[in-house]
Design a protein around this motif. Sequence first.
Motif, mmCIF file in Angstrom:
data_model
loop_
_atom_site.group_PDB
_atom_site.id
_atom_site.type_symbol
_atom_site.label_atom_id
_atom_site.label_comp_id
_atom_site.label_asym_id
_atom_site.label_seq_id
_atom_site.Cartn_x
_atom_site.Cartn_y
_atom_site.Cartn_z
ATOM 1 N N HIS A 1 0.834 -1.209 0.000
ATOM 2 C CA HIS A 1 0.000 0.000 0.000
ATOM 3 C C HIS A 1 0.871 1.263 0.000
ATOM 4 C CE1 HIS A 1 -3.138 2.848 1.103
ATOM 5 N NE2 HIS A 1 -2.372 3.216 2.104
ATOM 6 N N ARG A 2 1.886 1.282 0.849
ATOM 7 C CA ARG A 2 2.761 2.452 0.935
ATOM 8 C C ARG A 2 3.571 2.653 -0.338
ATOM 9 N NH1 ARG A 2 4.190 4.433 6.167
ATOM 10 N NH2 ARG A 2 2.608 3.780 7.633
ATOM 11 N N LEU A 3 4.054 1.572 -0.902
ATOM 12 C CA LEU A 3 4.808 1.694 -2.154
ATOM 13 C C LEU A 3 3.919 2.203 -3.282
ATOM 14 C CD1 LEU A 3 6.955 -1.542 -1.971
ATOM 15 C CD2 LEU A 3 7.787 0.817 -1.821
ATOM 16 N N GLU A 4 2.701 1.666 -3.368
ATOM 17 C CA GLU A 4 1.781 2.123 -4.411
ATOM 18 C C GLU A 4 1.369 3.570 -4.186
ATOM 19 O OE1 GLU A 4 -1.270 -0.893 -4.297
ATOM 20 O OE2 GLU A 4 -0.249 -2.061 -5.844
ATOM 21 N N SER A 5 1.120 3.947 -2.936
ATOM 22 C CA SER A 5 0.741 5.331 -2.621
ATOM 23 C C SER A 5 1.869 6.288 -2.975
ATOM 24 C CB SER A 5 0.407 5.476 -1.138
ATOM 25 O OG SER A 5 -0.727 4.727 -0.816
ATOM 26 N N GLY A 6 3.088 5.910 -2.681
ATOM 27 C CA GLY A 6 4.239 6.743 -3.011
ATOM 28 C C GLY A 6 4.409 6.898 -4.506
ATOM 29 N N ARG A 7 4.114 5.851 -5.221
ATOM 30 C CA ARG A 7 4.215 5.884 -6.681
ATOM 31 C C ARG A 7 3.209 6.877 -7.260
ATOM 32 N NH1 ARG A 7 5.793 1.774 -10.704
ATOM 33 N NH2 ARG A 7 4.568 2.198 -12.550
ATOM 34 N N VAL A 8 1.992 6.862 -6.755
ATOM 35 C CA VAL A 8 0.960 7.795 -7.214
ATOM 36 C C VAL A 8 1.327 9.223 -6.814
ATOM 37 C CG1 VAL A 8 -1.444 8.492 -6.890
ATOM 38 C CG2 VAL A 8 -0.890 6.081 -7.235
ATOM 39 N N ALA A 9 1.788 9.391 -5.577
ATOM 40 C CA ALA A 9 2.118 10.723 -5.057
ATOM 41 C C ALA A 9 3.253 11.383 -5.831
ATOM 42 C CB ALA A 9 2.470 10.638 -3.574
ATOM 43 N N THR A 10 4.185 10.594 -6.329
ATOM 44 C CA THR A 10 5.315 11.168 -7.059
ATOM 45 C C THR A 10 5.054 11.266 -8.548
ATOM 46 O OG1 THR A 10 6.392 9.009 -7.317
ATOM 47 C CG2 THR A 10 7.019 10.330 -5.386
ATOM 48 N N GLY A 11 3.884 10.789 -8.985
ATOM 49 C CA GLY A 11 3.534 10.883 -10.401
ATOM 50 C C GLY A 11 4.232 9.877 -11.279
ATOM 51 N N MET A 12 4.752 8.813 -10.691
ATOM 52 C CA MET A 12 5.419 7.791 -11.495
ATOM 53 C C MET A 12 4.383 7.036 -12.327
ATOM 54 S SD MET A 12 8.095 6.183 -8.740
ATOM 55 C CE MET A 12 8.681 4.953 -9.889
ATOM 56 N N ASP A 13 4.771 6.685 -13.533
ATOM 57 C CA ASP A 13 3.884 5.874 -14.357
ATOM 58 C C ASP A 13 4.520 4.538 -14.638
ATOM 59 O OD1 ASP A 13 5.759 6.230 -16.410
ATOM 60 O OD2 ASP A 13 4.625 7.839 -17.333
ATOM 61 N N SER A 14 3.824 3.665 -15.342
ATOM 62 C CA SER A 14 4.312 2.311 -15.573
ATOM 63 C C SER A 14 5.545 2.252 -16.450
ATOM 64 C CB SER A 14 3.203 1.460 -16.181
ATOM 65 O OG SER A 14 2.800 2.011 -17.421
ATOM 66 N N GLU A 15 5.888 3.353 -17.143
ATOM 67 C CA GLU A 15 7.063 3.364 -18.007
ATOM 68 C C GLU A 15 8.324 3.826 -17.300
ATOM 69 O OE1 GLU A 15 6.246 5.412 -21.645
ATOM 70 O OE2 GLU A 15 4.359 4.376 -21.924
ATOM 71 N N SER A 16 8.180 4.316 -16.069
ATOM 72 C CA SER A 16 9.351 4.767 -15.327
ATOM 73 C C SER A 16 10.095 3.562 -14.759
ATOM 74 C CB SER A 16 8.919 5.660 -14.153
ATOM 75 O OG SER A 16 8.335 6.847 -14.648
ATOM 76 N N PRO A 17 11.425 3.625 -14.742
ATOM 77 C CA PRO A 17 12.191 2.501 -14.167
ATOM 78 C C PRO A 17 12.043 2.428 -12.666
ATOM 79 C CG PRO A 17 13.665 4.257 -14.925
ATOM 80 C CD PRO A 17 12.273 4.658 -15.258
#
Length: 52
Positions: A36-52
């Motif tokens: 949950h925290r990893l996914e939330s951080g990913r959304v919060a930083t604007g990372m998309d599925s193409e980012s490494p």
Amino acid sequence: MDHEVRVTLRLPADLHARLVEEAKSARRSLNSEIVHRLESGRVATGMDSESP
């Protein structure tokens, strides 16, 4: 998630204890709390599925 991967993770004892307590408060497993925290951080930083 298409598939799952098992990961061994070393955490400082105090961080582990804090995550366990916060997972209990949220009625989640430790694993679910970390995901949950990893996914939330990913959304919060604007990372998309193409980012490494």
